[in-house]
Design a protein around this motif. Structure first.
Motif, PDB file in Angstrom:
ATOM      1  N   ALA A   1       0.864  -1.180   0.000  1.00  0.00           N
ATOM      2  CA  ALA A   1       0.000   0.000   0.000  1.00  0.00           C
ATOM      3  C   ALA A   1       0.900   1.229   0.000  1.00  0.00           C
ATOM      4  O   ALA A   1       1.817   1.347   0.805  1.00  0.00           O
ATOM      5  N   ASN A   2       0.626   2.141  -0.918  1.00  0.00           N
ATOM      6  CA  ASN A   2       1.474   3.345  -1.037  1.00  0.00           C
ATOM      7  C   ASN A   2       0.762   4.582  -0.467  1.00  0.00           C
ATOM      8  O   ASN A   2      -0.412   4.532  -0.143  1.00  0.00           O
ATOM      9  N   LYS A   3       1.493   5.652  -0.364  1.00  0.00           N
ATOM     10  CA  LYS A   3       1.008   6.959   0.106  1.00  0.00           C
ATOM     11  C   LYS A   3       0.597   6.930   1.579  1.00  0.00           C
ATOM     12  O   LYS A   3      -0.401   7.541   1.998  1.00  0.00           O
ATOM     13  N   ASN A   4       1.390   6.197   2.317  1.00  0.00           N
ATOM     14  CA  ASN A   4       1.220   6.045   3.759  1.00  0.00           C
ATOM     15  C   ASN A   4       1.242   7.389   4.510  1.00  0.00           C
ATOM     16  O   ASN A   4       0.701   7.525   5.592  1.00  0.00           O
ATOM     17  N   ASP A   5       1.885   8.374   3.901  1.00  0.00           N
ATOM     18  CA  ASP A   5       2.009   9.699   4.536  1.00  0.00           C
ATOM     19  C   ASP A   5       0.709  10.511   4.444  1.00  0.00           C
ATOM     20  O   ASP A   5       0.498  11.426   5.239  1.00  0.00           O
ATOM     21  N   MET A   6      -0.152  10.150   3.483  1.00  0.00           N
ATOM     22  CA  MET A   6      -1.358  10.961   3.274  1.00  0.00           C
ATOM     23  C   MET A   6      -2.504  10.448   4.151  1.00  0.00           C
ATOM     24  O   MET A   6      -3.528   9.969   3.650  1.00  0.00           O
ATOM     25  N   VAL A   7      -2.293  10.561   5.457  1.00  0.00           N
ATOM     26  CA  VAL A   7      -3.236   9.986   6.427  1.00  0.00           C
ATOM     27  C   VAL A   7      -4.654  10.533   6.270  1.00  0.00           C
ATOM     28  O   VAL A   7      -5.634   9.805   6.443  1.00  0.00           O
TER      29      VAL A   7
ATOM     30  N   VAL B   1       3.871   1.778   2.612  1.00  0.00           N
ATOM     31  CA  VAL B   1       5.019   2.659   2.417  1.00  0.00           C
ATOM     32  C   VAL B   1       4.552   4.031   1.931  1.00  0.00           C
ATOM     33  O   VAL B   1       3.389   4.213   1.573  1.00  0.00           O
ATOM     34  N   ALA B   2       5.501   4.968   1.958  1.00  0.00           N
ATOM     35  CA  ALA B   2       5.282   6.271   1.334  1.00  0.00           C
ATOM     36  C   ALA B   2       6.435   6.450   0.357  1.00  0.00           C
ATOM     37  O   ALA B   2       7.496   6.945   0.725  1.00  0.00           O
ATOM     38  N   ALA B   3       6.221   5.989  -0.864  1.00  0.00           N
ATOM     39  CA  ALA B   3       7.307   5.958  -1.861  1.00  0.00           C
ATOM     40  C   ALA B   3       7.910   7.337  -2.087  1.00  0.00           C
ATOM     41  O   ALA B   3       9.111   7.445  -2.347  1.00  0.00           O
ATOM     42  N   ALA B   4       7.079   8.361  -1.974  1.00  0.00           N
ATOM     43  CA  ALA B   4       7.561   9.714  -2.235  1.00  0.00           C
ATOM     44  C   ALA B   4       8.371  10.274  -1.061  1.00  0.00           C
ATOM     45  O   ALA B   4       9.032  11.301  -1.201  1.00  0.00           O
ATOM     46  N   GLU B   5       8.301   9.592   0.079  1.00  0.00           N
ATOM     47  CA  GLU B   5       8.907  10.143   1.298  1.00  0.00           C
ATOM     48  C   GLU B   5      10.113   9.360   1.805  1.00  0.00           C
ATOM     49  O   GLU B   5      11.100   9.933   2.231  1.00  0.00           O
TER      50      GLU B   5
HETATM   51  N1  LIG Z   1       2.307  12.055  -0.857  1.00  0.00           N
HETATM   52  C1  LIG Z   1       2.688  11.046  -1.616  1.00  0.00           C
HETATM   53  N2  LIG Z   1       2.574  11.147  -2.943  1.00  0.00           N
HETATM   54  C2  LIG Z   1       2.948  10.108  -3.696  1.00  0.00           C
HETATM   55  C3  LIG Z   1       3.478   8.908  -3.135  1.00  0.00           C
HETATM   56  N3  LIG Z   1       3.755   8.050  -4.131  1.00  0.00           N
HETATM   57  C4  LIG Z   1       3.414   8.682  -5.264  1.00  0.00           C
HETATM   58  N4  LIG Z   1       2.932   9.917  -5.009  1.00  0.00           N
HETATM   59  C5  LIG Z   1       2.458  10.918  -5.955  1.00  0.00           C
HETATM   60  O1  LIG Z   1       1.301  10.403  -6.609  1.00  0.00           O
HETATM   61  C6  LIG Z   1       1.272  10.836  -7.949  1.00  0.00           C
HETATM   62  C7  LIG Z   1       1.123   9.660  -8.860  1.00  0.00           C
HETATM   63  O2  LIG Z   1       2.300   8.937  -8.790  1.00  0.00           O
HETATM   64  P1  LIG Z   1       2.721   7.942  -9.922  1.00  0.00           P
HETATM   65  O3  LIG Z   1       4.094   7.504  -9.642  1.00  0.00           O
HETATM   66  O4  LIG Z   1       2.440   8.578 -11.235  1.00  0.00           O
HETATM   67  O5  LIG Z   1       1.816   6.696  -9.640  1.00  0.00           O
HETATM   68  P2  LIG Z   1       0.622   6.078 -10.491  1.00  0.00           P
HETATM   69  O6  LIG Z   1       0.500   4.663 -10.094  1.00  0.00           O
HETATM   70  O7  LIG Z   1       0.832   6.352 -11.933  1.00  0.00           O
HETATM   71  O8  LIG Z   1      -0.613   6.922  -9.952  1.00  0.00           O
HETATM   72  P3  LIG Z   1      -1.766   6.580  -8.912  1.00  0.00           P
HETATM   73  O9  LIG Z   1      -2.985   6.410  -9.740  1.00  0.00           O
HETATM   74  O10 LIG Z   1      -1.876   7.795  -8.032  1.00  0.00           O
HETATM   75  O11 LIG Z   1      -1.409   5.361  -8.138  1.00  0.00           O
HETATM   76  C8  LIG Z   1       2.535  11.640  -8.182  1.00  0.00           C
HETATM   77  O12 LIG Z   1       2.225  13.001  -8.040  1.00  0.00           O
HETATM   78  C9  LIG Z   1       3.436  11.189  -7.058  1.00  0.00           C
HETATM   79  O13 LIG Z   1       4.339  12.164  -6.648  1.00  0.00           O
HETATM   80  C10 LIG Z   1       3.587   8.840  -1.715  1.00  0.00           C
HETATM   81  O14 LIG Z   1       4.015   7.862  -1.107  1.00  0.00           O
HETATM   82  N5  LIG Z   1       3.177   9.926  -1.018  1.00  0.00           N
END
Ligand SMILES: Nc1nc2c(ncn2[C@@H]2O[C@H](COP(=O)(O)OP(=O)(O)OP(=O)(O)O)[C@@H](O)[C@H]2O)c(=O)[nH]1
Length: 116
Positions: A28-34, A58-62
């Protein structure tokens, strides 16, 4: 974890994959966006239990390190699946379970045995 539709899709597609020999790992991604969470950690863990696979949030962006750990776990799952499929190939070829095999190892004393 911020998109329930993605979770529903994973449930559907993941079941098809889990029924095959393909290794599965739920991330599961975007763990930071609670504030945008739509899927709870418990639901993710429960799905992983159904698939009998690993689960991480995880929070891939963080954070880099937790994502690296997930990749390591996925590599482990792939290697374990490869080992398993090699074993079952051997079993199919020999028509027996490899665990029941008796290995013959040539010993020194064998050279003293008569040739016939
Ligand atoms: N805050 C946050 N933003 C994230 C994270 N991972 C990806 N993003 C943001 O989400 C957006 C989409 O990311 P992509 O890498 O394009 O992922 P995707 O699978 O194509 O898109 P999704 O439909 O959002 O899953 C981008 O603006 C990323 O910066 C995360 O862990 N935290």
């Amino acid at each position: 974890m911020t998109d329930r539709r993605s979770f529903a899709y994973l449930k559907k597609v993941g079941q098809l994959i889990a029924d095959s020999d393909i290794p599965v790992y739920v991330v599961a991604n975007k763990n930071d966006m609670v504030h945008l969470r739509e899927v709870s950690a418990e639901e993710g863990a429960m799905l992983a239990r159904d698939f009998e696979c690993g689960f991480s949030e995880v929070a891939a962006a963080e954070q880099v390190a937790p994502v690296a750990v997930v990749f390591q776990e996925i590599c482990r799952a792939v290697l374990a699946a490869r080992r398993k499929s090699k074993h079952s190939l051997l079993e199919r070829m020999l028509g027996t379970r490899s665990s029941n095999l008796r290995l013959y190892v040539r010993g020194k004393s064998d050279s003293a045995l008569p040739k016939d």
